[in-house]
Write a protein that holds these residues in place. Structure first.
Motif, PDB file in Angstrom:
ATOM      1  N   LYS A 137      36.584 -28.744  -8.418  1.00 35.53           N
ATOM      2  CA  LYS A 137      36.202 -27.590  -9.219  1.00 35.53           C
ATOM      3  C   LYS A 137      34.883 -27.890  -9.927  1.00 35.53           C
ATOM      4  O   LYS A 137      34.470 -29.043 -10.021  1.00 35.53           O
ATOM      5  N   GLY A 138      34.244 -26.867 -10.447  1.00 36.24           N
ATOM      6  CA  GLY A 138      33.022 -27.099 -11.208  1.00 36.24           C
ATOM      7  C   GLY A 138      31.956 -26.064 -10.911  1.00 36.24           C
ATOM      8  O   GLY A 138      32.071 -25.260  -9.985  1.00 36.24           O
ATOM      9  N   TYR A 139      30.914 -26.113 -11.729  1.00 36.45           N
ATOM     10  CA  TYR A 139      29.829 -25.138 -11.611  1.00 36.45           C
ATOM     11  C   TYR A 139      29.016 -25.356 -10.347  1.00 36.45           C
ATOM     12  O   TYR A 139      28.719 -26.488  -9.965  1.00 36.45           O
ATOM     13  N   ARG A 140      28.640 -24.246  -9.707  1.00 45.12           N
ATOM     14  CA  ARG A 140      27.720 -24.262  -8.574  1.00 45.12           C
ATOM     15  C   ARG A 140      26.894 -22.989  -8.606  1.00 45.12           C
ATOM     16  O   ARG A 140      27.428 -21.900  -8.816  1.00 45.12           O
ATOM     17  N   GLY A 141      25.589 -23.126  -8.377  1.00 46.83           N
ATOM     18  CA  GLY A 141      24.744 -21.950  -8.247  1.00 46.83           C
ATOM     19  C   GLY A 141      24.910 -21.321  -6.881  1.00 46.83           C
ATOM     20  O   GLY A 141      24.753 -20.109  -6.706  1.00 46.83           O
ATOM     21  N   SER A 142      25.238 -22.147  -5.906  1.00 45.19           N
ATOM     22  CA  SER A 142      25.547 -21.705  -4.542  1.00 45.19           C
ATOM     23  C   SER A 142      26.366 -22.810  -3.891  1.00 45.19           C
ATOM     24  O   SER A 142      26.406 -23.938  -4.387  1.00 45.19           O
ATOM     25  N   TYR A 143      26.994 -22.488  -2.790  1.00 46.80           N
ATOM     26  CA  TYR A 143      27.784 -23.483  -2.062  1.00 46.80           C
ATOM     27  C   TYR A 143      26.966 -23.941  -0.863  1.00 46.80           C
ATOM     28  O   TYR A 143      26.876 -23.248   0.152  1.00 46.80           O
ATOM     29  N   GLN A 144      26.327 -25.117  -1.017  1.00 46.11           N
ATOM     30  CA  GLN A 144      25.518 -25.695   0.045  1.00 46.11           C
ATOM     31  C   GLN A 144      26.394 -26.714   0.784  1.00 46.11           C
ATOM     32  O   GLN A 144      26.657 -27.804   0.286  1.00 46.11           O
ATOM     33  N   GLN A 145      26.822 -26.352   1.958  1.00 41.54           N
ATOM     34  CA  GLN A 145      27.908 -27.051   2.642  1.00 41.54           C
ATOM     35  C   GLN A 145      27.599 -28.527   2.891  1.00 41.54           C
ATOM     36  O   GLN A 145      28.490 -29.375   2.802  1.00 41.54           O
ATOM     37  N   TRP A 146      26.353 -28.870   3.197  1.00 41.40           N
ATOM     38  CA  TRP A 146      25.992 -30.264   3.487  1.00 41.40           C
ATOM     39  C   TRP A 146      26.105 -31.154   2.248  1.00 41.40           C
ATOM     40  O   TRP A 146      26.180 -32.358   2.369  1.00 41.40           O
ATOM     41  N   LEU A 147      26.139 -30.529   1.050  1.00 41.33           N
ATOM     42  CA  LEU A 147      26.335 -31.280  -0.184  1.00 41.33           C
ATOM     43  C   LEU A 147      27.813 -31.336  -0.576  1.00 41.33           C
ATOM     44  O   LEU A 147      28.153 -31.915  -1.609  1.00 41.33           O
ATOM     45  N   GLU A 148      28.673 -30.740   0.229  1.00 39.65           N
ATOM     46  CA  GLU A 148      30.103 -30.629  -0.067  1.00 39.65           C
ATOM     47  C   GLU A 148      30.928 -31.311   1.019  1.00 39.65           C
ATOM     48  O   GLU A 148      31.958 -30.796   1.446  1.00 39.65           O
ATOM     49  N   ASP A 149      30.455 -32.492   1.464  1.00 37.28           N
ATOM     50  CA  ASP A 149      31.120 -33.226   2.551  1.00 37.28           C
ATOM     51  C   ASP A 149      31.221 -32.385   3.820  1.00 37.28           C
ATOM     52  O   ASP A 149      32.115 -32.599   4.649  1.00 37.28           O
ATOM     53  N   ASN A 150      30.325 -31.402   3.922  1.00 38.44           N
ATOM     54  CA  ASN A 150      30.271 -30.506   5.081  1.00 38.44           C
ATOM     55  C   ASN A 150      31.601 -29.778   5.313  1.00 38.44           C
ATOM     56  O   ASN A 150      31.982 -29.484   6.449  1.00 38.44           O
ATOM     57  N   ILE A 151      32.295 -29.480   4.211  1.00 40.97           N
ATOM     58  CA  ILE A 151      33.556 -28.752   4.295  1.00 40.97           C
ATOM     59  C   ILE A 151      33.284 -27.256   4.133  1.00 40.97           C
ATOM     60  O   ILE A 151      32.750 -26.823   3.108  1.00 40.97           O
ATOM     61  N   ALA A 152      33.653 -26.480   5.124  1.00 46.92           N
ATOM     62  CA  ALA A 152      33.490 -25.032   5.060  1.00 46.92           C
ATOM     63  C   ALA A 152      34.653 -24.408   4.305  1.00 46.92           C
ATOM     64  O   ALA A 152      35.763 -24.949   4.311  1.00 46.92           O
TER      65      ALA A 152
END
Length: 238
Positions: free
Chosen positions: A81-96
């Motif tokens: 959880k947490g703040y995000r301005g956008s969901y950039q998948q490559w910064l999220e362990d590439n989890i869609a």
């Protein structure tokens, strides 16, 4: 004389946090989006590795700021959880995002909805749900064999990921948690809380009344015992 030739560096790619489009086109659509997002977020409030967002831009491809969508609600298992301005998948362990909801508005066009479907199918969404408030129609797709496949009947359907149940027989979309509790709007939650507080206050007043009645009975019993003793009678012998 040595001449230094400046090297050309590629410009930093910017991934905007907004696409300039409104979150919703009407009050009904907005209420549904907020209720679904809030209901799922509350369902996983104690799981720090489930991220839930509403109308957040999702960029699936690094280096490409044109390929993007902002689902009305998206759920990502395996991300904190947490703040995000956008969901950039490559910064999220590439989890869609695994689960996506869209609420149709009168402004939605068939071509736009088809593009949305292909986007979610191409970029790994496991469950995709679309609800039309005007017609009270819920349709959905679930991934198998590498593609999103149409769910034949949505009435009573249970989401494989969320374990939530969907109902539309009442004339509106109703979503039920695994424990049977219904997703509620903020107004419905506020009314429910007020009713609970009123019931607690009624129970408190009833308990206070019962306590006072017991005290009166005890006071009468004490006065009677005192009079009996004045008459030389031991109340315990009676």
């Amino acid at each position: 004389m040595t001449v230094t030739i400046p090297t050309k560096t590629s410009a930093e790619i910017i991934y905007p946090d907004s696409d300039g489009k409104p979150m919703s086109d009407n009050t009904k659509q907005f209420e549904l989006i907020v209720t679904i997002q809030g209901g799922i977020d509350a369902l996983y409030k104690d799981n720090e590795n489930v991220f839930v967002a509403g109308d957040l831009l999702w960029y699936p491809v690094e280096g490409d700021n044109k390929t993007r969508q902002a689902p009305d609600t998206m759920v990502v298992f395996g991300r904190p959880k947490g703040y995000r301005g956008s969901y950039q998948q490559w910064l999220e362990d590439n989890i869609a995002p695994q689960v996506v909801f869209e609420i149709i508005s009168p402004g939605n066009r068939l071509g736009e909805m088809f593009k949305l479907f292909k986007f979610y199918e191409n970029y790994g969404v496991e469950e995709y749900y679309v609800y039309d408030p005007e017609d009270n129609e819920l349709i959905g797709w679930v991934r198998s064999d590498g593609q999103l496949n149409y769910i034949e009947s949505m009435e009573g359907w249970v989401s494989p990921r969320l374990q939530t149940r969907f109902e539309t027989a009442s004339g509106d979309l109703e979503i039920y948690r695994p424990d049977g509790l219904k997703f509620l709007s903020y107004v419905e939650l506020s009314r429910q809380m007020e009713q609970a507080q009123q019931q607690m206050e009624q129970e408190r007043q009833q308990m206070e009344q019962e306590r006072q009645e017991k005290e009166l009975v005890q006071q009468k019993a004490d006065r009677l015992s005192e009079k009996l003793r004045e008459m030389g009678i031991n109340p315990e012998d009676i």
